[in-house]
Design a protein around this motif. Structure first.
Motif, PDB file in Angstrom:
ATOM      1  N   GLN A  92       0.953  -1.399  -0.023  1.00 49.42           N
ATOM      2  CA  GLN A  92       0.084  -0.028   0.079  1.00 49.42           C
ATOM      3  C   GLN A  92       0.849   1.256   0.015  1.00 49.42           C
ATOM      4  O   GLN A  92       0.470   2.109  -0.519  1.00 49.42           O
ATOM      5  CB  GLN A  92      -0.991   0.087   1.098  1.00 49.42           C
ATOM      6  CG  GLN A  92      -1.924  -1.228   1.168  1.00 49.42           C
ATOM      7  CD  GLN A  92      -2.924  -1.062   0.182  1.00 49.42           C
ATOM      8  OE1 GLN A  92      -3.038  -0.337  -0.514  1.00 49.42           O
ATOM      9  NE2 GLN A  92      -3.448  -2.327  -0.265  1.00 49.42           N
ATOM     10  N   TRP A  93       1.982   1.195   0.673  1.00 50.57           N
ATOM     11  CA  TRP A  93       2.897   2.442   0.725  1.00 50.57           C
ATOM     12  C   TRP A  93       4.010   2.515  -0.378  1.00 50.57           C
ATOM     13  O   TRP A  93       4.514   3.559  -0.426  1.00 50.57           O
ATOM     14  CB  TRP A  93       3.317   2.514   2.286  1.00 50.57           C
ATOM     15  CG  TRP A  93       4.512   1.270   2.572  1.00 50.57           C
ATOM     16  CD1 TRP A  93       5.503   1.573   2.472  1.00 50.57           C
ATOM     17  CD2 TRP A  93       3.799   0.078   3.175  1.00 50.57           C
ATOM     18  NE1 TRP A  93       6.206   0.161   2.797  1.00 50.57           N
ATOM     19  CE2 TRP A  93       5.221  -0.535   3.452  1.00 50.57           C
ATOM     20  CE3 TRP A  93       2.848  -0.451   3.341  1.00 50.57           C
ATOM     21  CZ2 TRP A  93       5.219  -1.898   3.925  1.00 50.57           C
ATOM     22  CZ3 TRP A  93       2.978  -1.462   4.005  1.00 50.57           C
ATOM     23  CH2 TRP A  93       3.821  -2.271   4.358  1.00 50.57           C
ATOM     24  N   ASP A  94       4.087   1.279  -0.984  1.00 47.80           N
ATOM     25  CA  ASP A  94       5.201   1.549  -1.918  1.00 47.80           C
ATOM     26  C   ASP A  94       4.681   0.716  -3.252  1.00 47.80           C
ATOM     27  O   ASP A  94       4.821  -0.261  -3.088  1.00 47.80           O
ATOM     28  CB  ASP A  94       6.505   0.905  -1.458  1.00 47.80           C
ATOM     29  CG  ASP A  94       7.628   1.056  -2.493  1.00 47.80           C
ATOM     30  OD1 ASP A  94       7.407   1.485  -3.454  1.00 47.80           O
ATOM     31  OD2 ASP A  94       8.735   0.515  -2.285  1.00 47.80           O
TER      32      ASP A  94
END
Length: 171
Positions: A92-94
């Protein structure tokens, strides 16, 4: 630069280590192939995920913990994913990264394989050591691993990444 040759004692210790490491890895691989249909590397992936929060770990972190290349991990994860033992999710963050997640089926396979694996490790390694030698073995290889990772000062043994974080019988 002058070559620092090994002393006779160091040479014997080195050769004993190499022989034991190769024979132990072969015994573990053979047992896991016969009983679980997977090589030690695949078992290690499942075991590492089982000890991770929510049974998930970013692929980069998984490769680092297992001390393998990302391409070797990707190959193994693809096979384990095909067998339904884990799945990959987008990070989700990368968006460039992905996360390996142990499935319920993967956990079941791991739990079935763990007793035989642990018995193999015990029979081929720990049954041949006195309790004080187990502590020495940990101290020696923790020091070697830290030196190879560039952490020669070393913190407490609990900080090493391969230290088990759960009471599960998987190693």
């Amino acid at each position: 630069m002058t070559t620092r040759w090994l002393s006779p004692e160091e040479q014997r210790a080195w050769r004993a280590y190499i022989a034991a490491a190769l024979l132990l890895e072969d015994a573990i691989d053979r047992q896991l192939q016969q009983e679980a249909g997977m090589p030690h590397m695949y078992y290690s992936i499942l075991s590492t995920l089982s000890e991770s929060p929510e049974h998930r770990l970013r692929m980069t972190d998984l490769a680092e913990r297992l001390k393998i290349t990302r391409s070797r991990l990707t190959y193994a994860v693809t096979r384990l994913e095909k067998d339904g033992l884990l799945r990959r999710e987008e990070c989700q963050w990368d968006k460039r990264g992905s996360i390996a997640v142990l499935t319920d089926e993967g956990m079941a396979v791991l739990e079935r394989a763990a007793p035989g694996h642990v018995e193999t490790v015990r029979v081929h390694l720990f049954d041949h050591l006195a309790p004080h030698q187990v502590a020495q073995l940990e101290e020696i290889f923790t020091g070697v691993a830290r030196a190879l990772q560039g952490d020669e000062a070393g913190g407490p043994a609990e900080d090493v990444p391969w230290r088990r974080r759960s009471g599960k019988p998987c190693s």
